[in-house]
Design a protein around this motif. Sequence first.
Motif, PDB file in Angstrom:
ATOM      1  N   ARG A   1      -4.948   6.437 -16.717  1.00 38.51           N
ATOM      2  CA  ARG A   1      -5.288   6.856 -15.347  1.00 38.51           C
ATOM      3  C   ARG A   1      -5.356   5.658 -14.405  1.00 38.51           C
ATOM      4  O   ARG A   1      -4.999   5.760 -13.232  1.00 38.51           O
ATOM      5  CB  ARG A   1      -6.613   7.603 -15.357  1.00 38.51           C
ATOM      6  N   LYS A   2      -5.805   4.537 -14.926  1.00 38.90           N
ATOM      7  CA  LYS A   2      -5.869   3.353 -14.064  1.00 38.90           C
ATOM      8  C   LYS A   2      -4.461   2.907 -13.694  1.00 38.90           C
ATOM      9  O   LYS A   2      -4.193   2.524 -12.535  1.00 38.90           O
ATOM     10  CB  LYS A   2      -6.592   2.219 -14.799  1.00 38.90           C
ATOM     11  N   ARG A   3      -3.540   2.966 -14.645  1.00 36.82           N
ATOM     12  CA  ARG A   3      -2.155   2.603 -14.353  1.00 36.82           C
ATOM     13  C   ARG A   3      -1.546   3.560 -13.321  1.00 36.82           C
ATOM     14  O   ARG A   3      -0.846   3.129 -12.399  1.00 36.82           O
ATOM     15  CB  ARG A   3      -1.349   2.620 -15.658  1.00 36.82           C
ATOM     16  N   MET A   4      -1.817   4.871 -13.476  1.00 40.16           N
ATOM     17  CA  MET A   4      -1.285   5.853 -12.533  1.00 40.16           C
ATOM     18  C   MET A   4      -1.846   5.613 -11.137  1.00 40.16           C
ATOM     19  O   MET A   4      -1.112   5.662 -10.128  1.00 40.16           O
ATOM     20  CB  MET A   4      -1.643   7.268 -13.008  1.00 40.16           C
ATOM     21  N   ALA A   5      -3.149   5.360 -11.047  1.00 36.62           N
ATOM     22  CA  ALA A   5      -3.770   5.123  -9.740  1.00 36.62           C
ATOM     23  C   ALA A   5      -3.215   3.866  -9.092  1.00 36.62           C
ATOM     24  O   ALA A   5      -2.958   3.826  -7.874  1.00 36.62           O
ATOM     25  CB  ALA A   5      -5.290   5.005  -9.904  1.00 36.62           C
ATOM     26  N   THR A   6      -2.992   2.831  -9.923  1.00 37.65           N
ATOM     27  CA  THR A   6      -2.451   1.576  -9.389  1.00 37.65           C
ATOM     28  C   THR A   6      -1.042   1.773  -8.855  1.00 37.65           C
ATOM     29  O   THR A   6      -0.683   1.271  -7.778  1.00 37.65           O
ATOM     30  CB  THR A   6      -2.464   0.493 -10.490  1.00 37.65           C
ATOM     31  N   GLU A   7      -0.236   2.490  -9.612  1.00 40.45           N
ATOM     32  CA  GLU A   7       1.134   2.744  -9.166  1.00 40.45           C
ATOM     33  C   GLU A   7       1.156   3.575  -7.880  1.00 40.45           C
ATOM     34  O   GLU A   7       1.971   3.319  -6.974  1.00 40.45           O
ATOM     35  CB  GLU A   7       1.905   3.464 -10.277  1.00 40.45           C
ATOM     36  N   LEU A   8       0.278   4.563  -7.793  1.00 42.06           N
ATOM     37  CA  LEU A   8       0.212   5.411  -6.604  1.00 42.06           C
ATOM     38  C   LEU A   8      -0.214   4.593  -5.386  1.00 42.06           C
ATOM     39  O   LEU A   8       0.378   4.708  -4.295  1.00 42.06           O
ATOM     40  CB  LEU A   8      -0.758   6.564  -6.844  1.00 42.06           C
ATOM     41  N   CYS A   9      -1.230   3.762  -5.554  1.00 39.24           N
ATOM     42  CA  CYS A   9      -1.710   2.939  -4.439  1.00 39.24           C
ATOM     43  C   CYS A   9      -0.630   1.957  -3.989  1.00 39.24           C
ATOM     44  O   CYS A   9      -0.432   1.721  -2.787  1.00 39.24           O
ATOM     45  CB  CYS A   9      -2.967   2.189  -4.841  1.00 39.24           C
ATOM     46  N   ASP A  10       0.092   1.378  -4.948  1.00 39.46           N
ATOM     47  CA  ASP A  10       1.152   0.420  -4.602  1.00 39.46           C
ATOM     48  C   ASP A  10       2.257   1.107  -3.806  1.00 39.46           C
ATOM     49  O   ASP A  10       2.820   0.525  -2.846  1.00 39.46           O
ATOM     50  CB  ASP A  10       1.727  -0.199  -5.875  1.00 39.46           C
ATOM     51  N   ALA A  11       2.557   2.369  -4.153  1.00 38.68           N
ATOM     52  CA  ALA A  11       3.594   3.111  -3.424  1.00 38.68           C
ATOM     53  C   ALA A  11       3.151   3.386  -1.998  1.00 38.68           C
ATOM     54  O   ALA A  11       3.935   3.292  -1.043  1.00 38.68           O
ATOM     55  CB  ALA A  11       3.905   4.417  -4.160  1.00 38.68           C
ATOM     56  N   ILE A  12       1.871   3.731  -1.828  1.00 36.98           N
ATOM     57  CA  ILE A  12       1.349   4.013  -0.487  1.00 36.98           C
ATOM     58  C   ILE A  12       1.309   2.745   0.351  1.00 36.98           C
ATOM     59  O   ILE A  12       1.639   2.751   1.547  1.00 36.98           O
ATOM     60  CB  ILE A  12      -0.050   4.647  -0.572  1.00 36.98           C
ATOM     61  N   LEU A  13       0.912   1.641  -0.284  1.00 37.44           N
ATOM     62  CA  LEU A  13       0.754   0.392   0.448  1.00 37.44           C
ATOM     63  C   LEU A  13       2.086  -0.168   0.950  1.00 37.44           C
ATOM     64  O   LEU A  13       2.101  -1.029   1.850  1.00 37.44           O
ATOM     65  CB  LEU A  13       0.053  -0.648  -0.448  1.00 37.44           C
ATOM     66  N   GLU A  14       3.181   0.279   0.376  1.00 34.54           N
ATOM     67  CA  GLU A  14       4.480  -0.209   0.837  1.00 34.54           C
ATOM     68  C   GLU A  14       4.734   0.175   2.301  1.00 34.54           C
ATOM     69  O   GLU A  14       5.408  -0.557   3.032  1.00 34.54           O
ATOM     70  CB  GLU A  14       5.588   0.360  -0.058  1.00 34.54           C
ATOM     71  N   GLY A  15       4.197   1.325   2.720  1.00 36.12           N
ATOM     72  CA  GLY A  15       4.385   1.730   4.115  1.00 36.12           C
ATOM     73  C   GLY A  15       3.091   1.722   4.891  1.00 36.12           C
ATOM     74  O   GLY A  15       3.054   2.233   6.026  1.00 36.12           O
ATOM     75  N   TYR A  16       2.037   1.190   4.343  1.00 36.27           N
ATOM     76  CA  TYR A  16       0.726   1.165   5.022  1.00 36.27           C
ATOM     77  C   TYR A  16       0.653  -0.070   5.899  1.00 36.27           C
ATOM     78  O   TYR A  16       0.952  -1.194   5.453  1.00 36.27           O
ATOM     79  CB  TYR A  16      -0.382   1.156   3.971  1.00 36.27           C
ATOM     80  N   PRO A  17       0.243   0.080   7.155  1.00 33.17           N
ATOM     81  CA  PRO A  17       0.274  -1.055   8.096  1.00 33.17           C
ATOM     82  C   PRO A  17      -0.865  -2.047   7.898  1.00 33.17           C
ATOM     83  O   PRO A  17      -0.802  -3.163   8.422  1.00 33.17           O
ATOM     84  CB  PRO A  17       0.163  -0.369   9.464  1.00 33.17           C
ATOM     85  N   LYS A  18      -1.883  -1.670   7.166  1.00 32.69           N
ATOM     86  CA  LYS A  18      -3.039  -2.563   7.009  1.00 32.69           C
ATOM     87  C   LYS A  18      -3.052  -3.175   5.605  1.00 32.69           C
ATOM     88  O   LYS A  18      -2.172  -2.923   4.778  1.00 32.69           O
ATOM     89  CB  LYS A  18      -4.329  -1.784   7.267  1.00 32.69           C
ATOM     90  N   SER A  19      -4.119  -3.953   5.334  1.00 31.87           N
ATOM     91  CA  SER A  19      -4.208  -4.638   4.035  1.00 31.87           C
ATOM     92  C   SER A  19      -4.663  -3.676   2.938  1.00 31.87           C
ATOM     93  O   SER A  19      -5.150  -2.572   3.216  1.00 31.87           O
ATOM     94  CB  SER A  19      -5.194  -5.803   4.126  1.00 31.87           C
ATOM     95  N   LYS A  20      -4.514  -4.127   1.736  1.00 30.96           N
ATOM     96  CA  LYS A  20      -4.933  -3.325   0.577  1.00 30.96           C
ATOM     97  C   LYS A  20      -6.435  -3.088   0.605  1.00 30.96           C
ATOM     98  O   LYS A  20      -6.916  -1.985   0.290  1.00 30.96           O
ATOM     99  CB  LYS A  20      -4.532  -4.056  -0.708  1.00 30.96           C
ATOM    100  N   LYS A  21      -7.199  -4.108   0.977  1.00 32.18           N
ATOM    101  CA  LYS A  21      -8.648  -3.971   1.039  1.00 32.18           C
ATOM    102  C   LYS A  21      -9.062  -2.936   2.065  1.00 32.18           C
ATOM    103  O   LYS A  21      -9.961  -2.111   1.799  1.00 32.18           O
ATOM    104  CB  LYS A  21      -9.273  -5.344   1.382  1.00 32.18           C
ATOM    105  N   GLN A  22      -8.406  -2.975   3.236  1.00 32.73           N
ATOM    106  CA  GLN A  22      -8.736  -2.001   4.286  1.00 32.73           C
ATOM    107  C   GLN A  22      -8.369  -0.587   3.852  1.00 32.73           C
ATOM    108  O   GLN A  22      -9.081   0.375   4.145  1.00 32.73           O
ATOM    109  CB  GLN A  22      -7.996  -2.360   5.578  1.00 32.73           C
ATOM    110  N   PHE A  23      -7.271  -0.453   3.120  1.00 32.28           N
ATOM    111  CA  PHE A  23      -6.856   0.849   2.607  1.00 32.28           C
ATOM    112  C   PHE A  23      -7.900   1.406   1.638  1.00 32.28           C
ATOM    113  O   PHE A  23      -8.293   2.575   1.720  1.00 32.28           O
ATOM    114  CB  PHE A  23      -5.496   0.726   1.925  1.00 32.28           C
ATOM    115  N   PHE A  24      -8.365   0.576   0.724  1.00 33.50           N
ATOM    116  CA  PHE A  24      -9.379   1.016  -0.242  1.00 33.50           C
ATOM    117  C   PHE A  24     -10.666   1.432   0.460  1.00 33.50           C
ATOM    118  O   PHE A  24     -11.319   2.415   0.066  1.00 33.50           O
ATOM    119  CB  PHE A  24      -9.662  -0.092  -1.242  1.00 33.50           C
ATOM    120  N   GLU A  25     -11.040   0.694   1.509  1.00 30.75           N
ATOM    121  CA  GLU A  25     -12.268   1.017   2.236  1.00 30.75           C
ATOM    122  C   GLU A  25     -12.127   2.346   2.987  1.00 30.75           C
ATOM    123  O   GLU A  25     -13.070   3.151   3.019  1.00 30.75           O
ATOM    124  CB  GLU A  25     -12.602  -0.113   3.209  1.00 30.75           C
ATOM    125  N   GLU A  26     -10.982   2.559   3.605  1.00 31.68           N
ATOM    126  CA  GLU A  26     -10.784   3.793   4.376  1.00 31.68           C
ATOM    127  C   GLU A  26     -10.721   5.017   3.460  1.00 31.68           C
ATOM    128  O   GLU A  26     -11.273   6.072   3.761  1.00 31.68           O
ATOM    129  CB  GLU A  26      -9.493   3.691   5.197  1.00 31.68           C
TER     130      GLU A  26
END
Length: 217
Positions: free
Chosen positions: A176-201
């Motif tokens: 599940r951790k691998r799946m969540a990491t892969e999903l977050c990485d896919a979202i972050l490719e088009g996310y305008p902010k940083s990874k930290k800001q994404f996790f907080e939001e």
Amino acid sequence: MSKGRAEAAAGAPGILLRYLQEQNRPYSAQDVFGNLQREHGLGKTAVVKALEQLAQQGKIKEKMYGKQKIYFADQDQFDMVSDADLQGLDAKIVALTATVQGLQQSCRHMEAELKELTSALTTPEMQKEIQELKKECAGYNERLRNIKAATNHVTPEEKEQVYRERQKYCKEWRKRKRMATELCDAILEGYPKSKKQFFEEVGIETDEDYNVKLPDP
């Protein structure tokens, strides 16, 4: 010259004559000085003068070997020794040498035994050690009785079940951790902010936030 040194020098001829007669072997002045210095406190000069005096008086013999003088007792004062007597003396030397070697070996054994006894515990120390060991043994026996009397023992089957479940859940955790990491990485490719800001939001909490480490497989 001190009084003690003067007295030693005055008696040097008698001391040296007696020494050469007892040893009955050739010596240089340096040899005699080295052998008798500690016992009689004779100086080198006193030894040389005494040897020369004895040689002039004919009480000892003197010979030159190169640049060195050798002194020895007058052999005329000793009885002639026959070949048979010499052989007897040689046999006696061999026997005494064997005796000395036997005594030396016995002495070494006794020294080793003494060293062992010295390093060993005394009887009171042994008695104290025994009491302490008995006390320690009684404590272990009591602990063993308590363990055997306990009713909450875990059977081997239960233990094996726990290990299997742990392995199962860790495997699922890793998946599940691998799946969540892969999903977050896919979202972050088009996310305008940083990874930290994404996790907080989004409100994502990671294992690292709580200092949790995934167990090794």
